[in-house]
Scaffold this motif. Sequence first.
Motif, PDB file in Angstrom:
ATOM      1  N   LYS A  97       0.827  -1.204   0.000  1.00  0.00           N
ATOM      2  CA  LYS A  97       0.000   0.000   0.000  1.00  0.00           C
ATOM      3  C   LYS A  97       0.863   1.257   0.000  1.00  0.00           C
ATOM      4  O   LYS A  97       0.492   2.267  -0.577  1.00  0.00           O
ATOM      5  CB  LYS A  97      -0.890  -0.010   1.234  1.00  0.00           C
ATOM      6  CG  LYS A  97      -2.008   1.004   1.197  1.00  0.00           C
ATOM      7  CD  LYS A  97      -3.048   0.700   2.248  1.00  0.00           C
ATOM      8  CE  LYS A  97      -4.265   1.574   2.053  1.00  0.00           C
ATOM      9  NZ  LYS A  97      -5.312   1.243   3.003  1.00  0.00           N
ATOM     10  N   ARG A  98       2.028   1.174   0.664  1.00  0.00           N
ATOM     11  CA  ARG A  98       2.942   2.313   0.711  1.00  0.00           C
ATOM     12  C   ARG A  98       4.346   1.859   0.295  1.00  0.00           C
ATOM     13  O   ARG A  98       4.717   0.694   0.465  1.00  0.00           O
ATOM     14  CB  ARG A  98       3.022   2.872   2.126  1.00  0.00           C
ATOM     15  CG  ARG A  98       1.712   3.366   2.670  1.00  0.00           C
ATOM     16  CD  ARG A  98       1.914   4.708   3.342  1.00  0.00           C
ATOM     17  NE  ARG A  98       0.720   5.183   4.013  1.00  0.00           N
ATOM     18  CZ  ARG A  98      -0.315   5.753   3.413  1.00  0.00           C
ATOM     19  NH1 ARG A  98      -0.331   5.878   2.113  1.00  0.00           N
ATOM     20  NH2 ARG A  98      -1.336   6.189   4.105  1.00  0.00           N
ATOM     21  N   LYS A  99       5.127   2.816  -0.192  1.00  0.00           N
ATOM     22  CA  LYS A  99       6.504   2.526  -0.589  1.00  0.00           C
ATOM     23  C   LYS A  99       7.351   2.266   0.657  1.00  0.00           C
ATOM     24  O   LYS A  99       7.247   2.990   1.641  1.00  0.00           O
ATOM     25  CB  LYS A  99       7.076   3.722  -1.347  1.00  0.00           C
ATOM     26  CG  LYS A  99       8.509   3.541  -1.770  1.00  0.00           C
ATOM     27  CD  LYS A  99       9.016   4.760  -2.495  1.00  0.00           C
ATOM     28  CE  LYS A  99      10.474   4.601  -2.839  1.00  0.00           C
ATOM     29  NZ  LYS A  99      10.994   5.748  -3.560  1.00  0.00           N
ATOM     30  N   ILE A 100       8.153   1.217   0.610  1.00  0.00           N
ATOM     31  CA  ILE A 100       9.048   0.920   1.726  1.00  0.00           C
ATOM     32  C   ILE A 100      10.327   1.734   1.529  1.00  0.00           C
ATOM     33  O   ILE A 100      10.936   1.700   0.452  1.00  0.00           O
ATOM     34  CB  ILE A 100       9.368  -0.587   1.784  1.00  0.00           C
ATOM     35  CG1 ILE A 100       8.088  -1.348   2.081  1.00  0.00           C
ATOM     36  CG2 ILE A 100      10.418  -0.881   2.812  1.00  0.00           C
ATOM     37  CD1 ILE A 100       8.229  -2.834   2.106  1.00  0.00           C
ATOM     38  N   ARG A 112      14.285  -1.083   4.092  1.00  0.00           N
ATOM     39  CA  ARG A 112      14.706  -2.208   3.257  1.00  0.00           C
ATOM     40  C   ARG A 112      16.111  -2.664   3.639  1.00  0.00           C
ATOM     41  O   ARG A 112      16.371  -3.859   3.775  1.00  0.00           O
ATOM     42  CB  ARG A 112      14.682  -1.760   1.797  1.00  0.00           C
ATOM     43  CG  ARG A 112      15.172  -2.812   0.822  1.00  0.00           C
ATOM     44  CD  ARG A 112      15.575  -2.194  -0.477  1.00  0.00           C
ATOM     45  NE  ARG A 112      16.718  -1.304  -0.296  1.00  0.00           N
ATOM     46  CZ  ARG A 112      17.080  -0.369  -1.168  1.00  0.00           C
ATOM     47  NH1 ARG A 112      16.380  -0.163  -2.263  1.00  0.00           N
ATOM     48  NH2 ARG A 112      18.140   0.379  -0.944  1.00  0.00           N
ATOM     49  N   ASP A 113      17.026  -1.713   3.845  1.00  0.00           N
ATOM     50  CA  ASP A 113      18.403  -2.060   4.164  1.00  0.00           C
ATOM     51  C   ASP A 113      18.532  -2.659   5.559  1.00  0.00           C
ATOM     52  O   ASP A 113      19.400  -3.505   5.792  1.00  0.00           O
ATOM     53  CB  ASP A 113      19.299  -0.835   4.028  1.00  0.00           C
ATOM     54  CG  ASP A 113      19.409  -0.374   2.575  1.00  0.00           C
ATOM     55  OD1 ASP A 113      19.072  -1.174   1.678  1.00  0.00           O
ATOM     56  OD2 ASP A 113      19.818   0.770   2.345  1.00  0.00           O
ATOM     57  N   LYS A 114      17.695  -2.246   6.491  1.00  0.00           N
ATOM     58  CA  LYS A 114      17.710  -2.849   7.831  1.00  0.00           C
ATOM     59  C   LYS A 114      17.355  -4.328   7.757  1.00  0.00           C
ATOM     60  O   LYS A 114      17.908  -5.155   8.465  1.00  0.00           O
ATOM     61  CB  LYS A 114      16.708  -2.148   8.746  1.00  0.00           C
ATOM     62  CG  LYS A 114      17.168  -0.846   9.310  1.00  0.00           C
ATOM     63  CD  LYS A 114      16.089  -0.311  10.222  1.00  0.00           C
ATOM     64  CE  LYS A 114      16.360   1.113  10.616  1.00  0.00           C
ATOM     65  NZ  LYS A 114      15.258   1.673  11.410  1.00  0.00           N
ATOM     66  N   ARG A 115      16.429  -4.665   6.893  1.00  0.00           N
ATOM     67  CA  ARG A 115      16.015  -6.053   6.741  1.00  0.00           C
ATOM     68  C   ARG A 115      17.129  -6.884   6.108  1.00  0.00           C
ATOM     69  O   ARG A 115      17.291  -8.058   6.410  1.00  0.00           O
ATOM     70  CB  ARG A 115      14.764  -6.109   5.870  1.00  0.00           C
ATOM     71  CG  ARG A 115      14.161  -7.483   5.748  1.00  0.00           C
ATOM     72  CD  ARG A 115      12.906  -7.499   4.915  1.00  0.00           C
ATOM     73  NE  ARG A 115      13.152  -7.154   3.541  1.00  0.00           N
ATOM     74  CZ  ARG A 115      12.696  -6.064   2.924  1.00  0.00           C
ATOM     75  NH1 ARG A 115      11.973  -5.179   3.561  1.00  0.00           N
ATOM     76  NH2 ARG A 115      12.968  -5.836   1.662  1.00  0.00           N
TER      77      ARG A 115
END
Length: 61
Positions: A5-8, A13-16
């Motif tokens: 629904k929203r841009k990550i 993203r880099d934390k993941r």
Amino acid sequence: MAHPKRKISKTRRDKRRTHYKLSEPTLFTDPTTGETTQMHRVNLETGMYRGRKVMKGREDY
């Protein structure tokens, strides 16, 4: 297909992705030859594994 629904954000993203690292191989010193090798590997020079002869080494040929 499902869409977010929203841009990550790039930070999220880099934390993941921080967990996708290569780990160093475990090394040990062979008691018979004193050579540093990887764990669970046969010494190809002598054919020894954990103090037992398991295959022909290069010096047997």
